[in-house]
Design a protein around this motif. Structure first.
Motif, mmCIF file in Angstrom:
data_model
loop_
_atom_site.group_PDB
_atom_site.id
_atom_site.type_symbol
_atom_site.label_atom_id
_atom_site.label_comp_id
_atom_site.label_asym_id
_atom_site.label_seq_id
_atom_site.Cartn_x
_atom_site.Cartn_y
_atom_site.Cartn_z
ATOM 1 N N SER A 321 0.834 -1.207 0.000
ATOM 2 C CA SER A 321 0.000 0.000 0.000
ATOM 3 C C SER A 321 0.864 1.251 0.000
ATOM 4 O O SER A 321 1.922 1.305 0.633
ATOM 5 N N ILE A 322 0.400 2.263 -0.733
ATOM 6 C CA ILE A 322 1.092 3.546 -0.852
ATOM 7 C C ILE A 322 0.189 4.626 -0.279
ATOM 8 O O ILE A 322 -0.987 4.735 -0.651
ATOM 9 N N GLY A 323 0.731 5.448 0.604
ATOM 10 C CA GLY A 323 -0.056 6.494 1.241
ATOM 11 C C GLY A 323 -0.327 7.688 0.330
ATOM 12 O O GLY A 323 0.234 7.800 -0.768
ATOM 13 N N ARG A 324 -1.155 8.591 0.787
ATOM 14 C CA ARG A 324 -1.498 9.792 0.021
ATOM 15 C C ARG A 324 -0.263 10.647 -0.234
ATOM 16 O O ARG A 324 0.630 10.720 0.580
ATOM 17 N N TRP A 325 -0.255 11.272 -1.411
ATOM 18 C CA TRP A 325 0.758 12.240 -1.821
ATOM 19 C C TRP A 325 2.173 11.656 -1.879
ATOM 20 O O TRP A 325 3.160 12.395 -1.842
ATOM 21 N N CYS A 326 2.302 10.366 -1.979
ATOM 22 C CA CYS A 326 3.634 9.756 -2.112
ATOM 23 C C CYS A 326 4.123 9.852 -3.553
ATOM 24 O O CYS A 326 3.332 9.912 -4.499
ATOM 25 N N PHE A 327 5.441 9.853 -3.709
ATOM 26 C CA PHE A 327 6.064 9.788 -5.031
ATOM 27 C C PHE A 327 7.010 8.598 -5.012
ATOM 28 O O PHE A 327 8.027 8.603 -4.318
ATOM 29 N N VAL A 328 6.671 7.549 -5.772
ATOM 30 C CA VAL A 328 7.453 6.317 -5.806
ATOM 31 C C VAL A 328 8.041 6.174 -7.206
ATOM 32 O O VAL A 328 7.297 6.089 -8.192
ATOM 33 N N ASN A 329 9.370 6.130 -7.299
ATOM 34 C CA ASN A 329 10.037 6.102 -8.598
ATOM 35 C C ASN A 329 11.129 5.032 -8.594
ATOM 36 O O ASN A 329 11.947 4.971 -7.668
ATOM 37 N N LEU A 333 8.615 -3.046 -4.353
ATOM 38 C CA LEU A 333 8.139 -3.345 -3.007
ATOM 39 C C LEU A 333 7.716 -4.801 -2.917
ATOM 40 O O LEU A 333 6.982 -5.307 -3.774
ATOM 41 N N GLY A 334 8.165 -5.487 -1.879
ATOM 42 C CA GLY A 334 7.754 -6.861 -1.651
ATOM 43 C C GLY A 334 6.329 -6.937 -1.137
ATOM 44 O O GLY A 334 5.595 -5.939 -1.104
ATOM 45 N N GLU A 335 5.933 -8.121 -0.721
ATOM 46 C CA GLU A 335 4.558 -8.331 -0.270
ATOM 47 C C GLU A 335 4.260 -7.553 1.015
ATOM 48 O O GLU A 335 5.085 -7.461 1.923
ATOM 49 N N ALA A 336 3.049 -6.975 1.069
ATOM 50 C CA ALA A 336 2.517 -6.328 2.279
ATOM 51 C C ALA A 336 3.431 -5.228 2.821
ATOM 52 O O ALA A 336 3.563 -5.058 4.037
ATOM 53 N N VAL A 337 4.052 -4.477 1.934
ATOM 54 C CA VAL A 337 4.832 -3.306 2.355
ATOM 55 C C VAL A 337 3.892 -2.112 2.468
ATOM 56 O O VAL A 337 3.078 -1.866 1.579
ATOM 57 N N GLU A 338 4.017 -1.366 3.555
ATOM 58 C CA GLU A 338 3.182 -0.182 3.765
ATOM 59 C C GLU A 338 4.056 1.071 3.714
ATOM 60 O O GLU A 338 5.002 1.212 4.492
ATOM 61 N N VAL A 339 3.751 1.972 2.798
ATOM 62 C CA VAL A 339 4.467 3.235 2.676
ATOM 63 C C VAL A 339 3.565 4.335 3.227
ATOM 64 O O VAL A 339 2.454 4.554 2.725
ATOM 65 N N CYS A 340 4.042 4.997 4.240
ATOM 66 C CA CYS A 340 3.224 6.008 4.905
ATOM 67 C C CYS A 340 3.050 7.261 4.042
ATOM 68 O O CYS A 340 3.692 7.430 3.007
ATOM 69 N N GLU A 341 2.223 8.158 4.492
ATOM 70 C CA GLU A 341 1.789 9.330 3.724
ATOM 71 C C GLU A 341 2.927 10.290 3.393
ATOM 72 O O GLU A 341 3.849 10.493 4.177
ATOM 73 N N ALA A 342 2.865 10.837 2.168
ATOM 74 C CA ALA A 342 3.729 11.947 1.738
ATOM 75 C C ALA A 342 5.221 11.622 1.783
ATOM 76 O O ALA A 342 6.034 12.433 2.202
ATOM 77 N N LEU A 343 5.581 10.447 1.321
ATOM 78 C CA LEU A 343 6.984 10.042 1.305
ATOM 79 C C LEU A 343 7.509 9.966 -0.128
ATOM 80 O O LEU A 343 6.762 9.741 -1.071
#
Length: 367
Positions: A321-329, A333-343
Motif C-alpha cells: 500500500s502507498i499512502g497519500r501524496w507519495c512519489f514512488v520512482n 516493493l515486496g509483499e505487504a509493504v506499507e508506505v506512509c503518507e507523503a513520502l
C-alpha cells in the motif's frame, strides 16, 4: 508432441517479489509467468509438457497451481523432480524417459527456459529444425551486451552454428542464445547420466560436431534477470497485445484517463481524475484512489494506492500500500509493504512485511 520447461530454481533473481511467490507463478500482465510459456507451447501444437525442477525447493502451492493450469489450458503437465541439482542439460537427461516414452518416441521436442519471455515463434523454430536435420536448433537474437550470455557464431548461408561461447571476454558475435530450443532425442546420448551438466557445456560440443542449427528471432526477447528486465518485458508484451489482443487493454472512461497500453483486471478499481499509462498493469483486487498518476508500473494483486500519489517505473508487491501524496520512482516493493503518507521513494527495494516512515532519496535496500 512434447516440450520441456526448465526451472533452474523457484526463487530466481526477481527478489523481493519471489520471496513470496515462486518465479514461475509470479504474475506478469495478470497471468503467471508459466501460463504465458505454456500457452505459447499449446499454440505450437504441444500436448504434453515435462516441467523439470529441483526437488528440495518445491513451494507448498506448486502442485495445486500445476493442476489448475493443466485444466485451464488443456495440457498434460508432468513434473520431473531432480534429487540433486543437475544443471540445465542434466535436468533434461533426468527427464529422458518422460520425453521419449522410455525410448519408444523419437520425435523432436521443444525446450524452453522458465526465466525467458519472448514472442515464441515455436512453429517456425520446429520447421527450421526439421528442415536442417541436425540434433538441435537454437532460437537466437541480437544483443547490445552479448558478453552477458551464450554467444553464437552462425554461418549466414546455412544457419548452422559454427561456434558457441559462453560469456566471452572479447567480442565474438552479437547473436546470443535465447534459451529456447528444438532437440532430437539423439541429444540424450551426449549428456552424462547422474552428473551436473549445463547447456553451456553441451552446446559448444554440438556446434563443433556441426549438429547445431539456429533461427534468428524477429520479435521481442527478455531474460528475467532483474526487476528492471521484468518491467521492460511488460512494456513489450503490452505492445504486442495492442495488435494481437486489443480487447485485453483498457480504455479511458469518464472517470479516468488511459494513455498508451494499459491492462486492468476486472476486479480492480480506479478513482476519478487518475491518469494511467503507458505500460501499466493493475492486478486483481487492486485499489487506486482519486487523482493518482501511474506510469510504467505494475501493481500486483491486492495493492492499494491512496489519493494523489505518483508511481513510476516501479512494481508494487502483493497487498502493498502507498499512502497519500507519495512519489514512488524506480522502486520494487515486496509483499505487504506499507508506505506512509507523503513520502519519496527513489530506487528503493523493500523486502516483504515492512512499514516505511521515512524518505528514500537514493537507491537503497530496506531489510
Amino acid at each position: 508432441m512434447k516440450a520441456v520447461l526448465l526451472i533452474g530454481n523457484f526463487s530466481g533473481s526477481l527478489r523481493p517479489l519471489t520471496l513470496s511467490q515462486p518465479l514461475p507463478l509470479l504474475r506478469f500482465c495478470n497471468r503467471s509467468l508459466i501460463f504465458h510459456q505454456l500457452q505459447a507451447l499449446k499454440d505450437a501444437g504441444i500436448s504434453q509438457v515435462v516441467i523439470c525442477h529441483p526437488n528440495k525447493e518445491v513451494p507448498a502451492d506448486w502442485t495445486a497451481a500445476i493442476e489448475q493450469l493443466s485444466g485451464e489450458l488443456g495440457l498434460k503437465l508432468v513434473c520431473s523432480q531432480e534429487t540433486e541439482p543437475a544443471g540445465t542439460a542434466g535436468a533434461l537427461k533426468h527427464a529422458e524417459a518422460l520425453v521419449t516414452d522410455d525410448g519408444t518416441n523419437d520425435a523432436p521436442f521443444i525446450v524452453v527456459n522458465a526465466d525467458v519471455l519472448c514472442s515464441y515463434p515455436l512453429r517456425d523454430l520446429l520447421l527450421a529444425h526439421l528442415k536442417r536435420g541436425r540434433e538441435g536448433t537454437l532460437l537466437t537474437t541480437r544483443s547490445e551486451e552479448p558478453s552477458e550470455y551464450g554467444v553464437v557464431v552462425v554461418d549466414e548461408r546455412t544457419g548452422g552454428i559454427t561456434h558457441f561461447v559462453d560469456r566471452p571476454e572479447t567480442f565474438v558475435s552479437d547473436r546470443i542464445n535465447c534459451g529456447v530450443y528444438v532437440f532430437s532425442p539423439a541429444i540424450f546420448e551426449r549428456i552424462r547420466a547422474s552428473s551436473r551438466v549445463s547447456m553451456n557445456e553441451l552446446l559448444p560440443a554440438m556446434a563443433k560436431a556441426e549438429q547445431l542449427n539456429s533461427m534468428l528471432l524477429s520479435g521481442y526477447w527478455v531474460k528475467l534477470t532483474s526487476t528492471r528486465s521484468y518491467m521492460g518485458a511488460v512494456a513489450s508484451h503490452l505492445e504486442i497485445a495492442r495488435y494481437l489482443a486489443p480487447a485485453s487493454l483498457a480504455e479511458s472512461t469518464p472517470d479516468f484517463t488511459v494513455t498508451g497500453n494499459v491492462m486492468v483486471h476486472p476486479s480492480a478499481t480506479i478513482g476519478k481524475g487518475c491518469v494511467v499509462g503507458p505500460a501499466v498493469v493493475i492486478g486483481p483486487n487492486c485499489r487506486v484512489a482519486e487523482g493518482v498518476r501511474l506510469e510504467s508500473c505494475t501493481l500486483l494483486e491486492g495493492a492499494a494506492v491512496a489519493s494523489h500519489a505518483i508511481i513510476r517505473e516501479s512494481v508494487l508487491g502483493l497487498g502493498s500500500s502507498i499512502g497519500r501524496w507519495c512519489f514512488v520512482n524506480g522502486s520494487v516493493l515486496g509483499e505487504a509493504v506499507e508506505v506512509c503518507e507523503a513520502l519519496l521513494l527513489n530506487g528503493a527495494t523493500v523486502l516483504p512485511q515492512k512499514q516505511l516512515e521515512r524518505n528514500i532519496r537514493s537507491p537503497e535496500i530496506v531489510i
